[in-house]
Design a protein around this motif. Structure first.
Motif, PDB file in Angstrom:
ATOM      1  N   ASN A   1      11.506  17.332  36.742  1.00  0.00           N
ATOM      2  CA  ASN A   1      12.818  17.433  36.084  1.00  0.00           C
ATOM      3  C   ASN A   1      12.934  16.456  34.920  1.00  0.00           C
ATOM      4  N   GLY A   2      11.839  16.315  34.178  1.00  0.00           N
ATOM      5  CA  GLY A   2      11.838  15.472  32.993  1.00  0.00           C
ATOM      6  C   GLY A   2      11.606  13.998  33.239  1.00  0.00           C
TER       7      GLY A   2
ATOM      8  N   PHE B   1       8.907  12.595  34.143  1.00  0.00           N
ATOM      9  CA  PHE B   1       7.603  12.283  33.570  1.00  0.00           C
ATOM     10  C   PHE B   1       7.325  13.247  32.425  1.00  0.00           C
ATOM     11  N   GLY B   2       7.416  12.749  31.203  1.00  0.00           N
ATOM     12  CA  GLY B   2       7.089  13.572  30.043  1.00  0.00           C
ATOM     13  C   GLY B   2       5.592  13.843  30.017  1.00  0.00           C
ATOM     14  N   GLY B   3       5.223  15.035  29.578  1.00  0.00           N
ATOM     15  CA  GLY B   3       3.816  15.413  29.530  1.00  0.00           C
ATOM     16  C   GLY B   3       2.977  14.474  28.683  1.00  0.00           C
ATOM     17  N   SER B   4       3.512  14.048  27.545  1.00  0.00           N
ATOM     18  CA  SER B   4       2.731  13.159  26.667  1.00  0.00           C
ATOM     19  C   SER B   4       2.550  11.784  27.303  1.00  0.00           C
ATOM     20  N   VAL B   5       3.554  11.327  28.043  1.00  0.00           N
ATOM     21  CA  VAL B   5       3.446  10.025  28.718  1.00  0.00           C
ATOM     22  C   VAL B   5       2.405  10.106  29.831  1.00  0.00           C
ATOM     23  N   VAL B   6       2.458  11.169  30.629  1.00  0.00           N
ATOM     24  CA  VAL B   6       1.465  11.338  31.701  1.00  0.00           C
ATOM     25  C   VAL B   6       0.068  11.447  31.101  1.00  0.00           C
ATOM     26  N   GLY B   7      -0.056  12.155  29.990  1.00  0.00           N
ATOM     27  CA  GLY B   7      -1.341  12.247  29.300  1.00  0.00           C
ATOM     28  C   GLY B   7      -1.842  10.879  28.855  1.00  0.00           C
ATOM     29  N   ALA B   8      -0.926  10.027  28.396  1.00  0.00           N
ATOM     30  CA  ALA B   8      -1.299   8.663  27.986  1.00  0.00           C
ATOM     31  C   ALA B   8      -1.725   7.827  29.191  1.00  0.00           C
ATOM     32  N   TYR B   9      -1.051   8.003  30.340  1.00  0.00           N
ATOM     33  CA  TYR B   9      -1.492   7.321  31.561  1.00  0.00           C
ATOM     34  C   TYR B   9      -2.901   7.798  31.931  1.00  0.00           C
ATOM     35  N   GLU B  10      -3.088   9.108  31.914  1.00  0.00           N
ATOM     36  CA  GLU B  10      -4.376   9.687  32.307  1.00  0.00           C
ATOM     37  C   GLU B  10      -5.515   9.245  31.395  1.00  0.00           C
TER      38      GLU B  10
END
Length: 165
Positions: free
Chosen positions: A39-40, A42-51
């Motif tokens: 439900n927003g 975790f933004g996709g770009s933020v999770v991508g940056a964590y990954e």
């Protein structure tokens, strides 16, 4: 105990990120789906940056993301945390349960063993399971292999990741 260096922090972030990516992919989720399912939060770009290890995830955020994934925290902990206070030193091997279920009859003993551990631990998240080193020893005897040889075969089959040497 000495404080970790900036380089060690970055290496840990990369390792945790790679494990987060592996968990997400086991679920079959895209970064967009993580954003939608959270439900927003975790933004996709933020999770991508964590990954990608480009951003360090805080402990509260990590716990929230793992709760969303239905996974325990030990599956993302870097190997160098073994032996630190509060971290189990017998972390064994992480098994991808969805991949184990696809293995053929040669691995039936492994499948039965894992089902029994799931029942004993009451752990039915259906994604990953950590086998302790003692579990790996028992399985290795079942297959008449040395523990490292068994783990290597499981890694080659795409079902296992060694947590420590």
């Amino acid at each position: 105990m000495a404080e970790p260096s900036e380089r060690e922090d970055q290496e840990s972030a990369v390792e945790v990120g790679a494990r987060l990516r592996a968990l997400r992919k086991q679920l079959g989720w895209t970064l967009v789906e993580v954003e939608q399912r959270s439900n927003g939060e975790f933004g996709g770009s933020v999770v991508g940056a964590y990954e990608g290890g480009e951003r360090v995830i805080s402990v509260p955020r990590l716990l929230s993301l793992l709760q969303l994934y239905g996974a325990p925290v030990d599956v993302v902990m870097p190997a160098d945390t073994v032996g630190r206070p509060g971290i189990a030193s017998d972390s064994g091997v992480v098994i991808d349960l969805s991949e184990v279920r696809k293995l053929g009859p040669r691995w039936e003993a492994l499948q039965r063993f894992i089902e029994r551990i799931e029942r004993q631990r009451g752990d039915f998240n259906g994604r990953v399971l950590t086998l302790r080193n003692s579990d790996v020893d028992v399985l290795a005897m079942t297959y008449d292999l040395e523990p490292d040889a068994l783990v290597n075969k499981l890694q080659q089959a795409g079902v296992a990741q060694r947590r420590q040497k």
